[in-house]
Design an enzyme around this catalytic site. Structure first.
Site, PDB file in Angstrom:
ATOM      1  N   PHE A 150       0.690  -1.017   0.104  1.00  0.00           N
ATOM      2  CA  PHE A 150       0.277  -0.021   0.183  1.00  0.00           C
ATOM      3  C   PHE A 150       0.777   1.249  -0.035  1.00  0.00           C
ATOM      4  O   PHE A 150       1.800   1.437   0.795  1.00  0.00           O
ATOM      5  CB  PHE A 150      -1.007  -0.014   1.270  1.00  0.00           C
ATOM      6  CG  PHE A 150      -1.848   1.250   1.266  1.00  0.00           C
ATOM      7  CD1 PHE A 150      -2.875   1.406   0.514  1.00  0.00           C
ATOM      8  CD2 PHE A 150      -1.451   2.436   2.120  1.00  0.00           C
ATOM      9  CE1 PHE A 150      -3.867   2.458   0.520  1.00  0.00           C
ATOM     10  CE2 PHE A 150      -2.152   3.302   2.300  1.00  0.00           C
ATOM     11  CZ  PHE A 150      -3.437   3.582   1.447  1.00  0.00           C
ATOM     12  N   GLY A 151       0.796   2.190  -1.115  1.00  0.00           N
ATOM     13  CA  GLY A 151       1.522   3.335  -1.017  1.00  0.00           C
ATOM     14  C   GLY A 151       0.550   4.598  -0.756  1.00  0.00           C
ATOM     15  O   GLY A 151      -0.614   4.635  -1.248  1.00  0.00           O
ATOM     16  N   TYR A 152       0.987   5.462   0.113  1.00  0.00           N
ATOM     17  CA  TYR A 152       0.226   6.589   0.241  1.00  0.00           C
ATOM     18  C   TYR A 152       0.825   7.985   0.280  1.00  0.00           C
ATOM     19  O   TYR A 152       0.233   9.072   0.258  1.00  0.00           O
ATOM     20  CB  TYR A 152      -0.203   6.592   1.762  1.00  0.00           C
ATOM     21  CG  TYR A 152       0.952   6.479   2.506  1.00  0.00           C
ATOM     22  CD1 TYR A 152       1.435   5.281   3.179  1.00  0.00           C
ATOM     23  CD2 TYR A 152       1.468   7.545   3.277  1.00  0.00           C
ATOM     24  CE1 TYR A 152       2.557   5.067   4.128  1.00  0.00           C
ATOM     25  CE2 TYR A 152       2.500   7.443   4.314  1.00  0.00           C
ATOM     26  CZ  TYR A 152       3.079   6.355   4.323  1.00  0.00           C
ATOM     27  OH  TYR A 152       4.441   6.273   5.212  1.00  0.00           O
ATOM     28  N   GLY A 153       2.175   7.877  -0.135  1.00  0.00           N
ATOM     29  CA  GLY A 153       2.828   9.173  -0.515  1.00  0.00           C
ATOM     30  C   GLY A 153       3.704   9.178  -1.733  1.00  0.00           C
ATOM     31  O   GLY A 153       2.882   9.007  -2.781  1.00  0.00           O
ATOM     32  N   SER A 154       4.872   9.100  -1.868  1.00  0.00           N
ATOM     33  CA  SER A 154       5.677   9.178  -3.123  1.00  0.00           C
ATOM     34  C   SER A 154       5.206   7.999  -3.940  1.00  0.00           C
ATOM     35  O   SER A 154       5.537   7.913  -4.965  1.00  0.00           O
ATOM     36  CB  SER A 154       7.298   9.642  -2.949  1.00  0.00           C
ATOM     37  OG  SER A 154       7.713   8.431  -2.214  1.00  0.00           O
ATOM     38  N   GLU A 209      13.255   3.691   0.963  1.00  0.00           N
ATOM     39  CA  GLU A 209      12.320   3.993   1.996  1.00  0.00           C
ATOM     40  C   GLU A 209      13.111   3.741   3.389  1.00  0.00           C
ATOM     41  O   GLU A 209      12.727   3.838   4.619  1.00  0.00           O
ATOM     42  CB  GLU A 209      11.080   3.001   2.340  1.00  0.00           C
ATOM     43  CG  GLU A 209      10.254   3.223   0.971  1.00  0.00           C
ATOM     44  CD  GLU A 209       9.583   4.539   0.844  1.00  0.00           C
ATOM     45  OE1 GLU A 209       9.181   5.254   1.695  1.00  0.00           O
ATOM     46  OE2 GLU A 209       9.690   5.073  -0.254  1.00  0.00           O
TER      47      GLU A 209
END
Ligand code: SIN
Length: 184
Positions: free
Chosen positions: A24-28, A99
């Site tokens: 799950f990605g929520y930023g870059s 990350e």
């Protein structure tokens, strides 16, 4: 915890015998997709709020003048919209390095836009990591973003691209959009 979480993350989940994993990605990770994926779907996770509370010493700032990037803060009932990618486990070798400035992989339930659910991994920089900056007024955060730049480019680009990507997903994130309007 040290700044570099690469070794930490390698020992967190075992991928033996697993052919694909949801991330799950929520930023870059929403707008800078520099990794191969098998499938991509808009998704939401519950209980987490996106905040520009994590320092960036390696991408959008420097060790002397860190920028600000997003992490997730626990908030009961909050919904965080993002993009889920189904990836091969090898992709984490690259993502763990990308990350590495404080983010650890956690397991989370995700809900896709069609209502189906899956378990996925998400990178979260918790407040005990050395690069965590924590809350500040939205004007101060926007000012810090406006003056910061690092090896991946200006911090303002991170904020503007994230806001644009969230708008395209149909999300309204008041924290991100308020910072965007200060910056503009
Ligand atoms: C993410 O995008 O999911 C993690 C934070 C970032 O890389 O900006």
């Amino acid at each position: 915890m040290s700044f570099d979480t690469v070794e930490h993350n390698r020992s967190r989940q075992q991928f033996d015998g697993v052919s694909s994993v949801w991330l799950f990605g929520y930023g870059s990770l929403i707008y800078k997709v520099d990794f191969p994926f098998l499938e991509q779907r808009p998704a939401t996770i519950e209980g987490w709020a996106r905040r520009f509370w994590q320092g960036s010493h390696d991408h959008r700032g420097t060790p002397e003048a860190p920028g600000r990037v997003v992490t997730l803060i626990e908030q009961p009932g909050a919904l965080c919209k993002g993009v889920a990618y189904r990836v091969s486990p090898q992709v984490f070798q690259h993502l763990d390095v990308r990350e590495k400035n404080g983010y650890l992989r956690f397991s989370t339930p995700m809900v896709f836009d069609d209502g189906n659910c899956a378990e996925g991994l998400v990178y979260i920089a918790t407040e005990d990591n050395a690069a965590f900056l924590g809350p500040a007024s939205s004007l101060d955060i926007a000012r810090q973003i406006a003056r910061s730049t690092g090896p991946s480019g200006p911090n303002s680009e991170y904020l503007l691209k994230l806001a644009e990507a969230l708008r395209a997903l149909g999300d309204h994130d008041p924290h991100v959009f308020e910072l965007e309007s200060h910056l503009l």
